[in-house]
Design a protein around this motif. Sequence first.
Motif, mmCIF file in Angstrom:
data_model
loop_
_atom_site.group_PDB
_atom_site.id
_atom_site.type_symbol
_atom_site.label_atom_id
_atom_site.label_comp_id
_atom_site.label_asym_id
_atom_site.label_seq_id
_atom_site.Cartn_x
_atom_site.Cartn_y
_atom_site.Cartn_z
ATOM 1 N N ALA A 97 24.678 37.623 33.781
ATOM 2 C CA ALA A 97 26.027 37.599 34.360
ATOM 3 C C ALA A 97 27.087 37.264 33.314
ATOM 4 N N ASN A 98 26.691 36.589 32.231
ATOM 5 C CA ASN A 98 27.634 36.274 31.155
ATOM 6 C C ASN A 98 28.154 37.526 30.454
ATOM 7 N N TYR A 99 27.506 38.653 30.665
ATOM 8 C CA TYR A 99 27.854 39.880 29.952
ATOM 9 C C TYR A 99 28.414 40.956 30.888
ATOM 10 N N ILE A 100 28.780 40.549 32.075
ATOM 11 C CA ILE A 100 29.357 41.478 33.032
ATOM 12 C C ILE A 100 30.833 41.150 33.198
ATOM 13 N N LYS A 101 31.667 42.145 32.932
ATOM 14 C CA LYS A 101 33.116 41.991 33.059
ATOM 15 C C LYS A 101 33.536 42.660 34.364
ATOM 16 N N ARG A 102 34.156 41.890 35.234
ATOM 17 C CA ARG A 102 34.597 42.414 36.522
ATOM 18 C C ARG A 102 35.747 43.399 36.356
ATOM 19 N N GLY A 103 35.686 44.463 37.144
ATOM 20 C CA GLY A 103 36.753 45.452 37.155
ATOM 21 C C GLY A 103 37.770 45.133 38.245
ATOM 22 N N LYS A 104 38.765 45.980 38.370
ATOM 23 C CA LYS A 104 39.848 45.751 39.333
ATOM 24 C C LYS A 104 39.364 45.833 40.783
ATOM 25 N N LEU A 105 38.416 46.723 41.085
ATOM 26 C CA LEU A 105 37.885 46.781 42.450
ATOM 27 C C LEU A 105 37.134 45.500 42.778
ATOM 28 N N TRP A 106 36.322 45.023 41.863
ATOM 29 C CA TRP A 106 35.589 43.772 42.073
ATOM 30 C C TRP A 106 36.581 42.636 42.305
ATOM 31 N N GLU A 107 37.626 42.599 41.479
ATOM 32 C CA GLU A 107 38.651 41.563 41.622
ATOM 33 C C GLU A 107 39.281 41.605 43.016
ATOM 34 N N ALA A 108 39.581 42.809 43.501
ATOM 35 C CA ALA A 108 40.175 42.956 44.833
ATOM 36 C C ALA A 108 39.185 42.571 45.925
ATOM 37 N N PHE A 109 37.922 42.958 45.765
ATOM 38 C CA PHE A 109 36.892 42.647 46.753
ATOM 39 C C PHE A 109 36.615 41.150 46.809
ATOM 40 N N ALA A 110 36.688 40.470 45.688
ATOM 41 C CA ALA A 110 36.334 39.054 45.615
ATOM 42 C C ALA A 110 37.503 38.123 45.963
ATOM 43 N N ALA A 111 38.678 38.670 46.135
ATOM 44 C CA ALA A 111 39.853 37.843 46.415
ATOM 45 C C ALA A 111 39.672 37.072 47.723
ATOM 46 N N ASP A 112 40.130 35.832 47.730
ATOM 47 C CA ASP A 112 40.004 34.974 48.912
ATOM 48 C C ASP A 112 40.939 35.386 50.041
ATOM 49 N N GLU A 113 41.990 36.122 49.717
ATOM 50 C CA GLU A 113 42.930 36.631 50.716
ATOM 51 C C GLU A 113 43.087 38.129 50.496
ATOM 52 N N GLN A 114 43.554 38.829 51.508
ATOM 53 C CA GLN A 114 43.790 40.264 51.373
ATOM 54 C C GLN A 114 44.820 40.518 50.276
ATOM 55 N N VAL A 115 44.555 41.526 49.454
ATOM 56 C CA VAL A 115 45.447 41.896 48.362
ATOM 57 C C VAL A 115 45.863 43.352 48.524
ATOM 58 N N VAL A 116 46.848 43.748 47.750
ATOM 59 C CA VAL A 116 47.226 45.152 47.639
ATOM 60 C C VAL A 116 46.633 45.648 46.325
ATOM 61 N N LEU A 117 45.815 46.706 46.406
ATOM 62 C CA LEU A 117 45.196 47.290 45.219
ATOM 63 C C LEU A 117 45.878 48.615 44.931
ATOM 64 N N LEU A 118 46.485 48.716 43.769
ATOM 65 C CA LEU A 118 47.122 49.953 43.335
ATOM 66 C C LEU A 118 46.193 50.668 42.362
ATOM 67 N N ILE A 119 45.791 51.875 42.724
ATOM 68 C CA ILE A 119 45.047 52.747 41.809
ATOM 69 C C ILE A 119 46.067 53.786 41.363
ATOM 70 N N ASP A 120 46.619 53.557 40.186
ATOM 71 C CA ASP A 120 47.809 54.274 39.731
ATOM 72 C C ASP A 120 47.470 55.498 38.889
ATOM 73 N N GLU A 121 48.002 56.639 39.286
ATOM 74 C CA GLU A 121 47.879 57.910 38.585
ATOM 75 C C GLU A 121 46.421 58.377 38.510
ATOM 76 N N ILE A 122 45.791 58.466 39.668
ATOM 77 C CA ILE A 122 44.382 58.843 39.766
ATOM 78 C C ILE A 122 44.115 60.236 39.198
ATOM 79 N N ASP A 123 45.122 61.074 39.186
ATOM 80 C CA ASP A 123 44.947 62.438 38.703
ATOM 81 C C ASP A 123 44.850 62.533 37.177
ATOM 82 N N LYS A 124 45.078 61.443 36.465
ATOM 83 C CA LYS A 124 44.944 61.461 35.007
ATOM 84 C C LYS A 124 43.486 61.482 34.563
ATOM 85 N N ALA A 125 42.603 60.919 35.388
ATOM 86 C CA ALA A 125 41.182 60.839 35.036
ATOM 87 C C ALA A 125 40.515 62.197 35.220
#
Length: 171
Positions: A92-120
Amino acid sequence: MKFTGTDSYVSTEELSMAVNAAVTLQRPLLIKGEPGTGKTLLAEQVAAAMGKKLIQWHIKSTTKAQQGLYEYDAVSRLRDSQLGDDKVHDIANYIKRGKLWEAFAADEQVVLLIDEIDKADIEFPNDLLVELDRMEFFVYETGETVRAKHRPIIIITSNNEKELPDAFLRR
């Protein structure tokens, strides 16, 4: 709480209805438009109006869907094992959480912006379908399943640079 705009953001009735429908139905909201028309600003204003934390994931041409979940740093772990570091025994020391994980793990509901999805690349949106539907994902390295404590309000923006896959748009 219903979104109707803020003191610094005037929302049309149609836009407010779309935001409120997405929040009520707990479905992602896809906002398409030309660059500079306020798509990202909408997510910021929704978060401010609803008193929620905003988590921003800005997509680039090199971004992979996996990066939104987590990244495993095998190189650092190998280096630490060669140096005899004790932290190497806990992967676990070598796993870096991504933005989805951060949003999922939040103690309160958050707003998750996935910005400019068409660039990928074209597969990027499809790679996120299961995680966005189920609000969970599996971490292979640790054997754990990460589940959203609270379903985030998801706002996805697109500049219409590329067509998004039909399967993604249907959901």
